[in-house]
Design an enzyme around this catalytic site. Structure first.
Site, mmCIF file in Angstrom:
data_model
loop_
_atom_site.group_PDB
_atom_site.id
_atom_site.type_symbol
_atom_site.label_atom_id
_atom_site.label_comp_id
_atom_site.label_asym_id
_atom_site.label_seq_id
_atom_site.Cartn_x
_atom_site.Cartn_y
_atom_site.Cartn_z
ATOM 1 N N GLU A 143 1.002 -1.257 0.500
ATOM 2 C CA GLU A 143 -0.224 -0.387 -0.116
ATOM 3 C C GLU A 143 1.107 0.901 0.238
ATOM 4 O O GLU A 143 1.665 1.542 0.653
ATOM 5 C CB GLU A 143 -1.310 0.262 1.162
ATOM 6 N N CYS A 144 0.599 2.028 -0.748
ATOM 7 C CA CYS A 144 0.785 3.447 -0.988
ATOM 8 C C CYS A 144 3.053 3.236 -0.683
ATOM 9 O O CYS A 144 3.450 2.908 -2.112
ATOM 10 C CB CYS A 144 0.826 4.549 -0.471
ATOM 11 N N GLY A 145 3.812 3.226 0.309
ATOM 12 C CA GLY A 145 4.930 3.363 0.106
ATOM 13 C C GLY A 145 5.289 1.900 0.087
ATOM 14 O O GLY A 145 6.499 2.020 -0.826
#
Length: 444
Positions: free
Chosen positions: A326-328
């Site tokens: 997720e994201c990072g």
């Protein structure tokens, strides 16, 4: 638990510092405090946890649904819950006011008193009366004066308040009560914590007995009389390994630090969870699946480019081990990450995408995703709600495959959920109450 919501008249009035001071004052009064945060933020809860020593729960009806948000509240154990609001009390589609109404909790208003006295009372009274105009059933019951001096200044604010607004104390104007900022918001609690002396000094001005009088137990909790929390300790400790359950490796370090406590609890309730720290040189542990939360991989890109865990992750993903980033975590799964200074670093190379950091944020919103194919976290046709907040742009290969169309939000040119092998990477963060992590474990 009894509880109340600490809401601001706007962003920047000192809600987080006030929350920390209130938590400390209530602990001094013999209360076991459970902090929480309205909205999807990861950073403010890290400051709560640093001061209270317990996880801070996320309360967001967009991410969790109203029932899911209430379940999250009901999981907390203690004497009193202090919920920090987001932005100003009435701001946003899913405002702090609406969250307070859904939770049936009173509101204590944090007002910046640095340049006012009687006018602070007028502001607070206006916020109380505006609830009717906004069509929200909330009780703005108290006031904390932020950045208020003791003596005549604080006394003038207290004396000007009408009887229906309780003066719950003040937060002093001190330089050591300012939390430094960077992109994505404030520094994390374990990176730049306020000193114990500063928090204690702030707590000195809080009237804990008045807050205890204002707090109430939500009426809807009777509907959860048979509610059983997930069978894991609330302090985040893992239980004994069960060979009949799959094992999930979760990255937990300075690069992968944005994970909701409810998500970790849910994973522990359904799987064996082992953590590893790529930034600190940990190897990827034996596992059946991998979860890479969001965080700050751009601040540790050079270290991650040399990480044996990311190298092993590339091999395991190619072998078909399910990986969810997720994201990072999504950024670390790509081919490369280029910092805002122009330095390019190789990443895990699992997903066909190059990431570049920018000087200002590229997306900030609640999001809704519709699955266009079966994926790790949703079946075709299902929708997921989450949120996105990132300073990077993604340049996927022209033939890249996506699992989701973005019905609300930004994503990557209207899509999200880049897929390769059994790996899924999204800019969106989702909450355990969305069911996404149950589906992930089911796939294992």
């Amino acid at each position: 638990m009894k509880g109340f919501v600490l809401a601001g008249t706007s962003s920047g009035v000192g809600k987080t510092v006030a929350t920390l001071a209130v938590c400390r004052a209530l602990e001094r009064a013999g209360q076991e405090v459970r902090p929480a945060k309205a909205g999807p933020d990861f950073i403010d809860p890290s400051h709560h946890a640093a001061v209270v020593g317990r996880p801070s729960r996320t309360l967001d009806p967009w991410l969790e649904g109203e029932d899911g948000m209430r379940r999250t509240y009901a999981r907390g154990e203690g004497d009193i819950c202090v919920v920090e609001g987001m932005m100003g009390l009435y701001d946003g589609d899913t405002s702090t006011a609406r969250i307070a109404a859904m939770l049936d909790l009173p509101v204590v208003l944090v007002v910046d008193a640095s340049a006012g006295m009687e006018s602070i009372a007028a502001t607070a009274l206006g916020f109380r009366e505006y609830a009717d105009r906004a069509g929200v059933e909330i009780d703005v019951a108290g006031v904390i004066a932020s950045r208020a001096h003791e003596g005549r200044h604080a006394d003038g604010i207290r004396d000007a308040l009408p009887a229906e607004l309780t003066y719950a104390g003040r937060i002093p104007p001190r330089d050591d009560l300012e939390i430094p900022e960077r992109h994505l918001g404030l520094h994390l609690g374990d990176e730049s914590p306020l000193s114990t002396e500063a928090v204690d000094a702030a707590a000195d001005g809080v009237r804990a007995e008045r807050l205890l009088e204002l707090a109430r137990r939500p009426g809807w909790l009777t509907d959860f009389s048979d509610f059983s929390p997930d069978a894991v300790p609330d302090d985040g400790a893992g239980g004994a390994t069960d060979s009949s359950r799959p094992t999930v490796a979760v990255a937990r370090d300075a690069a992968f630090c944005f994970a909701y406590p409810s998500t970790l609890d849910r994973l522990r309730a359904r799987a064996n969870v082992v953590t590893f720290a790529p930034v600190e040189g940990d190897a990827l542990p034996p596992c059946d699946g991998v979860y890479l939360p969001g965080g700050y991989p751009e601040l540790h890109a050079e270290t991650l480019s040399r990480s044996s865990a990311l190298s092993a992750l590339s091999d395991r993903a190619a072998d078909g081990v399910p990986v969810f980033g997720e994201c990072g975590g999504f950024m670390a799964l790509g081919e490369s990450l280029t910092t805002a200074e122009g330095e390019r670093h190789e990443m895990a190379g699992v997903l066909p995408v190059d990431i570049r950091m920018c000087d200002r944020y590229q997306a900030l919103d609640h999001v809704e995703l519709r699955a266009t194919r079966d994926a790790l976290t949703a079946s075709k046709g299902e929708t997921l709600r989450g949120h996105e907040f990132h300073y990077s742009t993604a340049d996927p290969d022209s033939d890249a495959t996506f699992a989701f169309e973005v019905e609300r939000g930004t994503g990557i040119d209207g899509f999200d959920g880049l897929c390769e092998y059994e790996t899924l990477g999204t800019y969106a963060h989702v909450h355990a109450e969305s069911g996404a992590f149950d589906r992930f474990v089911d796939r294992l």
